[in-house]
Design a protein around this motif. Structure first.
Motif, PDB file in Angstrom:
ATOM      1  N   PRO A  82       0.788  -1.228   0.000  1.00  0.00           N
ATOM      2  CA  PRO A  82       0.000   0.000   0.000  1.00  0.00           C
ATOM      3  C   PRO A  82       0.823   1.283   0.000  1.00  0.00           C
ATOM      4  O   PRO A  82       0.401   2.276  -0.600  1.00  0.00           O
ATOM      5  N   VAL A  83       1.976   1.291   0.651  1.00  0.00           N
ATOM      6  CA  VAL A  83       2.744   2.538   0.734  1.00  0.00           C
ATOM      7  C   VAL A  83       3.289   2.918  -0.636  1.00  0.00           C
ATOM      8  O   VAL A  83       3.129   4.058  -1.091  1.00  0.00           O
ATOM      9  N   TRP A  84       3.961   1.978  -1.309  1.00  0.00           N
ATOM     10  CA  TRP A  84       4.496   2.289  -2.637  1.00  0.00           C
ATOM     11  C   TRP A  84       3.376   2.568  -3.625  1.00  0.00           C
ATOM     12  O   TRP A  84       3.474   3.490  -4.445  1.00  0.00           O
ATOM     13  N   GLN A  85       2.321   1.808  -3.579  1.00  0.00           N
ATOM     14  CA  GLN A  85       1.222   2.033  -4.514  1.00  0.00           C
ATOM     15  C   GLN A  85       0.611   3.423  -4.343  1.00  0.00           C
ATOM     16  O   GLN A  85       0.217   4.064  -5.321  1.00  0.00           O
ATOM     17  N   ALA A  86       0.578   3.910  -3.110  1.00  0.00           N
ATOM     18  CA  ALA A  86       0.006   5.231  -2.855  1.00  0.00           C
ATOM     19  C   ALA A  86       0.968   6.349  -3.226  1.00  0.00           C
ATOM     20  O   ALA A  86       0.530   7.456  -3.578  1.00  0.00           O
ATOM     21  N   ARG A  87       2.286   6.087  -3.184  1.00  0.00           N
ATOM     22  CA  ARG A  87       3.281   7.154  -3.350  1.00  0.00           C
ATOM     23  C   ARG A  87       4.138   7.013  -4.603  1.00  0.00           C
ATOM     24  O   ARG A  87       4.994   7.867  -4.843  1.00  0.00           O
ATOM     25  N   ARG A  88       3.943   5.961  -5.382  1.00  0.00           N
ATOM     26  CA  ARG A  88       4.865   5.703  -6.486  1.00  0.00           C
ATOM     27  C   ARG A  88       4.844   6.790  -7.546  1.00  0.00           C
ATOM     28  O   ARG A  88       5.901   7.151  -8.088  1.00  0.00           O
ATOM     29  N   ASP A  89       3.670   7.322  -7.867  1.00  0.00           N
ATOM     30  CA  ASP A  89       3.612   8.373  -8.884  1.00  0.00           C
ATOM     31  C   ASP A  89       4.370   9.611  -8.423  1.00  0.00           C
ATOM     32  O   ASP A  89       5.089  10.247  -9.211  1.00  0.00           O
ATOM     33  N   GLU A  90       4.245   9.935  -7.146  1.00  0.00           N
ATOM     34  CA  GLU A  90       4.953  11.080  -6.582  1.00  0.00           C
ATOM     35  C   GLU A  90       6.459  10.852  -6.623  1.00  0.00           C
ATOM     36  O   GLU A  90       7.234  11.757  -6.970  1.00  0.00           O
ATOM     37  N   ALA A  91       6.892   9.636  -6.282  1.00  0.00           N
ATOM     38  CA  ALA A  91       8.319   9.320  -6.314  1.00  0.00           C
ATOM     39  C   ALA A  91       8.850   9.280  -7.745  1.00  0.00           C
ATOM     40  O   ALA A  91       9.882   9.881  -8.064  1.00  0.00           O
ATOM     41  N   ASN A  92       8.160   8.580  -8.622  1.00  0.00           N
ATOM     42  CA  ASN A  92       8.624   8.434 -10.002  1.00  0.00           C
ATOM     43  C   ASN A  92       8.686   9.760 -10.745  1.00  0.00           C
ATOM     44  O   ASN A  92       9.498   9.924 -11.661  1.00  0.00           O
ATOM     45  N   ALA A  93       7.850  10.708 -10.335  1.00  0.00           N
ATOM     46  CA  ALA A  93       7.855  12.021 -10.991  1.00  0.00           C
ATOM     47  C   ALA A  93       9.159  12.775 -10.768  1.00  0.00           C
ATOM     48  O   ALA A  93       9.493  13.687 -11.522  1.00  0.00           O
ATOM     49  N   THR A  94       9.935  12.390  -9.750  1.00  0.00           N
ATOM     50  CA  THR A  94      11.212  13.057  -9.486  1.00  0.00           C
ATOM     51  C   THR A  94      12.350  12.461 -10.312  1.00  0.00           C
ATOM     52  O   THR A  94      13.419  13.054 -10.394  1.00  0.00           O
ATOM     53  N   MET A  95      12.140  11.286 -10.921  1.00  0.00           N
ATOM     54  CA  MET A  95      13.237  10.496 -11.471  1.00  0.00           C
ATOM     55  C   MET A  95      13.309  10.546 -12.991  1.00  0.00           C
ATOM     56  O   MET A  95      12.291  10.491 -13.682  1.00  0.00           O
ATOM     57  N   ILE A  96      14.550  10.626 -13.496  1.00  0.00           N
ATOM     58  CA  ILE A  96      14.829  10.394 -14.913  1.00  0.00           C
ATOM     59  C   ILE A  96      15.221   8.935 -15.130  1.00  0.00           C
ATOM     60  O   ILE A  96      14.760   8.285 -16.065  1.00  0.00           O
ATOM     61  N   ASP A  97      16.070   8.410 -14.245  1.00  0.00           N
ATOM     62  CA  ASP A  97      16.557   7.036 -14.387  1.00  0.00           C
ATOM     63  C   ASP A  97      16.793   6.430 -13.004  1.00  0.00           C
ATOM     64  O   ASP A  97      17.418   7.059 -12.148  1.00  0.00           O
ATOM     65  N   SER A  98      16.296   5.203 -12.798  1.00  0.00           N
ATOM     66  CA  SER A  98      16.506   4.505 -11.530  1.00  0.00           C
ATOM     67  C   SER A  98      17.100   3.116 -11.762  1.00  0.00           C
ATOM     68  O   SER A  98      17.036   2.266 -10.875  1.00  0.00           O
ATOM     69  N   ASP A  99      17.673   2.884 -12.950  1.00  0.00           N
ATOM     70  CA  ASP A  99      18.168   1.550 -13.305  1.00  0.00           C
ATOM     71  C   ASP A  99      19.663   1.364 -13.071  1.00  0.00           C
ATOM     72  O   ASP A  99      20.201   0.294 -13.368  1.00  0.00           O
ATOM     73  N   ASN A 100      20.357   2.384 -12.566  1.00  0.00           N
ATOM     74  CA  ASN A 100      21.794   2.269 -12.301  1.00  0.00           C
ATOM     75  C   ASN A 100      21.975   1.588 -10.948  1.00  0.00           C
ATOM     76  O   ASN A 100      22.076   2.241  -9.907  1.00  0.00           O
ATOM     77  N   VAL A 101      22.005   0.265 -10.965  1.00  0.00           N
ATOM     78  CA  VAL A 101      21.989  -0.515  -9.728  1.00  0.00           C
ATOM     79  C   VAL A 101      23.044  -1.607  -9.815  1.00  0.00           C
ATOM     80  O   VAL A 101      23.073  -2.398 -10.762  1.00  0.00           O
ATOM     81  N   LEU A 102      23.920  -1.657  -8.820  1.00  0.00           N
ATOM     82  CA  LEU A 102      24.891  -2.734  -8.694  1.00  0.00           C
ATOM     83  C   LEU A 102      24.427  -3.689  -7.606  1.00  0.00           C
ATOM     84  O   LEU A 102      24.081  -3.270  -6.499  1.00  0.00           O
ATOM     85  N   LEU A 103      24.414  -4.977  -7.925  1.00  0.00           N
ATOM     86  CA  LEU A 103      24.072  -6.014  -6.960  1.00  0.00           C
ATOM     87  C   LEU A 103      25.378  -6.563  -6.402  1.00  0.00           C
ATOM     88  O   LEU A 103      26.241  -7.030  -7.152  1.00  0.00           O
ATOM     89  N   LEU A 104      25.528  -6.500  -5.082  1.00  0.00           N
ATOM     90  CA  LEU A 104      26.816  -6.746  -4.443  1.00  0.00           C
ATOM     91  C   LEU A 104      26.677  -7.730  -3.281  1.00  0.00           C
ATOM     92  O   LEU A 104      25.576  -7.975  -2.782  1.00  0.00           O
ATOM     93  N   ARG A 105      27.833  -8.249  -2.859  1.00  0.00           N
ATOM     94  CA  ARG A 105      27.885  -9.103  -1.667  1.00  0.00           C
ATOM     95  C   ARG A 105      29.221  -8.901  -0.969  1.00  0.00           C
ATOM     96  O   ARG A 105      30.242  -8.649  -1.623  1.00  0.00           O
ATOM     97  N   PRO A 106      29.257  -9.018   0.343  1.00  0.00           N
ATOM     98  CA  PRO A 106      30.559  -8.984   1.039  1.00  0.00           C
ATOM     99  C   PRO A 106      31.382 -10.194   0.615  1.00  0.00           C
ATOM    100  O   PRO A 106      30.873 -11.319   0.592  1.00  0.00           O
ATOM    101  N   PRO A 107      32.666  -9.997   0.288  1.00  0.00           N
ATOM    102  CA  PRO A 107      33.482 -11.117  -0.176  1.00  0.00           C
ATOM    103  C   PRO A 107      33.996 -12.017   0.935  1.00  0.00           C
ATOM    104  O   PRO A 107      34.527 -13.088   0.660  1.00  0.00           O
ATOM    105  N   SER A 108      33.864 -11.559   2.175  1.00  0.00           N
ATOM    106  CA  SER A 108      34.309 -12.355   3.315  1.00  0.00           C
ATOM    107  C   SER A 108      33.537 -11.897   4.548  1.00  0.00           C
ATOM    108  O   SER A 108      32.772 -10.922   4.493  1.00  0.00           O
TER     109      SER A 108
END
Length: 248
Positions: A82-108
């Motif tokens: 419910p929170v994202w569904q209610a606020r997603r348009d407001e959040a997305n309106a601020t963004m040009i691109d949100s796909d720059n994402v690195l998936l990481l893990r601690p190596p030790s």
């Protein structure tokens, strides 16, 4: 209950958002108010959220998970909730691109983010900690950063960084497990090693990096060895934590 020696957030996303001009503070106010507890209630950990000092329209944040299946479950619950569904348009309106994402893990067992020593302030409440900055350094590899490299970093590189005042707070490498929530893209075809350090202010960052560059061991021994592994120039992000960031 997780054992005491287990890693905190064995899966981490480093997310860099490009925003429309003038919209960063709009998103931060919304994010800090609406998107922190609502994500953690479904199994994610909001490790930190930041303004990029060198890019006024970039918002950077870190999100952690216990493993990839629980990442999928948490993201499905949050983005379908419910929170994202209610606020997603407001959040997305601020963004040009949100796909720059690195998936990481601690190596030790030594590489993960530490457990915070104080609670996150409530919305609108001042933080009890003085302001600080975080420097994220991203090394792009020609080949995977294997166990031999991790040992090299821990035994030889990390002590020199610490001597210069750049003690790594955490260090992570690429996680190549399949993206368990493909609705949100991640940069899968890159080999990266990312380390984070904390500083008092911009002058402290400059002072410590200058000390590092003056180090004979760094210049003559470590930097040449590291450079041979790099596919391109490293990236550095100078990050100012938001009011509710626990990493500060």
């Amino acid at each position: 209950m997780r054992p005491l020696n287990a890693l905190r957030c064995p899966v981490v996303e480093l997310r860099q958002y490009t925003l429309h001009p003038g919209q960063r503070d709009v998103l931060i106010e919304l994010f800090d108010r609406e998107f922190v507890e609502s994500q953690e209630e479904v199994g994610a950990t909001v490790l930190g959220q930041f303004r990029d000092l060198d890019a006024p329209d970039r918002f950077v944040w870190l999100r952690g998970f216990e493993d990839m299946p629980r990442r999928a479950k948490a993201l499905k619950s949050f983005y379908g909730g419910p929170v994202w569904q209610a606020r997603r348009d407001e959040a997305n309106a601020t963004m040009i691109d949100s796909d720059n994402v690195l998936l990481l893990r601690p190596p030790s067992a030594h590489g993960g983010f530490p457990v915070p020593v104080e609670a996150r302030p409530l919305p609108g409440e001042p933080s009890p900690s003085p302001p600080s900055l975080v420097l994220a350094t991203i090394w792009y590899g020609r080949d995977p950063f294997d166990t031999t490299f991790v040992e090299f970093f821990e035994r030889r590189v990390r002590p020199v960084l610490a001597e210069a005042g750049c003690e790594p707070l955490a260090y992570l490498q690429s996680e190549h497990a399949p993206n368990t929530f493909p609705t949100l893209p991640v940069r899968m075809n890159e080999e990266v090693f990312v380390w984070f350090a904390r500083f008092v202010d911009e002058g402290d960052i400059d002072h410590c990096l200058n000390r590092l560059h003056l180090s004979v061991r760094w210049r003559e021994e470590l930097l040449p060895a590291l450079s041979e592994r790099w596919a391109r120039a490293p990236q550095q992000l100078r990050l100012a934590p938001t009011q509710r960031s626990v990493l500060r």
